[in-house]
Design a protein around this motif. Structure first.
Motif, PDB file in Angstrom:
ATOM      1  N   LYS A   8      70.082 -17.177   6.876  1.00 39.79           N
ATOM      2  CA  LYS A   8      69.021 -16.801   5.847  1.00 39.79           C
ATOM      3  C   LYS A   8      68.924 -18.028   5.010  1.00 39.79           C
ATOM      4  N   ASN A   9      67.874 -18.527   4.187  1.00 37.36           N
ATOM      5  CA  ASN A   9      67.590 -19.522   3.737  1.00 37.36           C
ATOM      6  C   ASN A   9      67.381 -19.256   2.163  1.00 37.36           C
ATOM      7  N   GLU A  10      67.024 -20.681   1.395  1.00 38.72           N
ATOM      8  CA  GLU A  10      66.689 -20.366  -0.326  1.00 38.72           C
ATOM      9  C   GLU A  10      65.250 -19.845  -0.357  1.00 38.72           C
ATOM     10  N   GLU A  11      64.445 -20.150   0.447  1.00 39.60           N
ATOM     11  CA  GLU A  11      63.242 -19.825  -0.244  1.00 39.60           C
ATOM     12  C   GLU A  11      62.860 -18.744   1.023  1.00 39.60           C
ATOM     13  N   THR A  12      63.021 -17.844   1.946  1.00 41.65           N
ATOM     14  CA  THR A  12      63.142 -16.329   1.634  1.00 41.65           C
ATOM     15  C   THR A  12      64.134 -15.199   1.311  1.00 41.65           C
ATOM     16  N   ASP A  13      65.539 -15.963   1.495  1.00 35.80           N
ATOM     17  CA  ASP A  13      66.259 -15.100   0.975  1.00 35.80           C
ATOM     18  C   ASP A  13      66.569 -15.097  -0.191  1.00 35.80           C
ATOM     19  N   GLY A  14      66.792 -15.912  -0.990  1.00 34.52           N
ATOM     20  CA  GLY A  14      67.016 -17.183  -1.792  1.00 34.52           C
ATOM     21  C   GLY A  14      68.973 -17.433  -2.157  1.00 34.52           C
ATOM     22  N   TYR A  15      69.006 -17.328  -0.978  1.00 32.89           N
ATOM     23  CA  TYR A  15      70.733 -17.862  -0.774  1.00 32.89           C
ATOM     24  C   TYR A  15      70.681 -18.719   0.587  1.00 32.89           C
ATOM     25  N   LYS A  16      71.450 -19.577   0.657  1.00 30.81           N
ATOM     26  CA  LYS A  16      71.569 -19.718   2.284  1.00 30.81           C
ATOM     27  C   LYS A  16      73.086 -18.448   2.893  1.00 30.81           C
ATOM     28  N   ALA A  17      72.619 -18.317   4.500  1.00 27.86           N
ATOM     29  CA  ALA A  17      73.684 -17.714   4.684  1.00 27.86           C
ATOM     30  C   ALA A  17      73.238 -17.409   6.345  1.00 27.86           C
ATOM     31  N   VAL A  18      74.406 -17.163   6.987  1.00 26.03           N
ATOM     32  CA  VAL A  18      74.775 -17.552   8.910  1.00 26.03           C
ATOM     33  C   VAL A  18      75.456 -16.097   8.337  1.00 26.03           C
ATOM     34  N   GLN A  19      74.636 -15.063   9.833  1.00 19.22           N
ATOM     35  CA  GLN A  19      74.902 -13.879   9.806  1.00 19.22           C
ATOM     36  C   GLN A  19      75.744 -13.977  11.665  1.00 19.22           C
ATOM     37  N   LEU A  20      76.959 -13.685  11.945  1.00 13.49           N
ATOM     38  CA  LEU A  20      77.731 -14.015  13.145  1.00 13.49           C
ATOM     39  C   LEU A  20      77.687 -12.335  13.489  1.00 13.49           C
ATOM     40  N   ALA A  21      77.818 -12.304  14.887  1.00 11.92           N
ATOM     41  CA  ALA A  21      78.402 -10.966  15.478  1.00 11.92           C
ATOM     42  C   ALA A  21      79.259 -11.215  16.481  1.00 11.92           C
TER      43      ALA A  21
END
Length: 210
Positions: A38-51
């Protein structure tokens, strides 16, 4: 906030550099797969989803199957999001990339461990809150040793205050242990040893945050 998902194996003890015997929790941390970025442009914040952890395809919803297929990975058991994830290895964060414990932590780091504590069912006040019971077994107190005692007034306040410590369901809560030191990392086995205890039973899911 970097982190990784793991599985609690059990406890052991090792000797520190100072020669002290340190009790440690053994955690199989990773390997995890990046299933969403996730990034600020599309989601509003930075994040990484791990499985983490293999799951049977029949036990995974179809929407989640498509989510894993997009990352070009097999169905996973646990999915956790880490905000402002920082990778300590070269290269950009990419979908489907594998993350190992050595990529996130080094020996000596301080981490927070999150787990689901063991459920103990309905318990009394002595086990749940550490009460000492009602006095000693004298003057007819033959069955009051583990009783809670008085819980409220009579004419005033004529009720029991909210938050009164009483008997009830104990355990099975999300617990976070902070500032646990990474004592040893065994990268070839994806094993990390952290000082102290971590909530949860053996084989339960543990989240490590840095």
């Amino acid at each position: 906030m970097s982190g990784i998902i793991g599985r609690k194996i059990g406890m052991t003890s090792i000797f520190s550099a100072a020669g002290k015997n340190v009790p440690c929790t053994v955690i199989e941390a990773g390997p995890c797969v990046i299933t969403q970025v996730k990034n600020e442009e599309t989601d509003g914040y930075k994040a990484v989803q791990l499985a983490f952890g293999e799951a049977k395809e029949k036990n995974v919803p179809k929407a989640l199957l498509g989510h894993f297929k997009k990352a070009n990975t097999t169905p996973k058991r646990e999915v956790v999001e880490f905000r402002d994830f920082r990778m300590e290895f070269d290269g950009e964060i990419q979908l489907g990339q594998e993350v190992r414990v050595g990529d996130v932590f080094v020996e000596g780091d301080f981490v927070d461990a999150i787990g689901q504590s063991k459920g103990k069912g309905f318990q009394g006040v002595v086990k749940r809150h550490g009460f000492g019971g009602v006095g000693q077994s004298t003057h007819g107190q033959h069955n009051r040793l583990r009783a809670p005692g008085s819980i409220g007034g009579a004419s005033y306040p004529a009720r029991v205050f909210k938050g009164m410590r009483m008997a009830g369901r104990t355990g099975n809560n999300r617990v976070k242990m902070v500032n646990l030191r990474v004592m040893k990392i065994i990268p070839e086995q994806n094993i990390v040893l952290i000082s102290g205890s971590v909530p949860g039973a053996n084989n339960s899911i543990v989240i490590l945050e840095k």
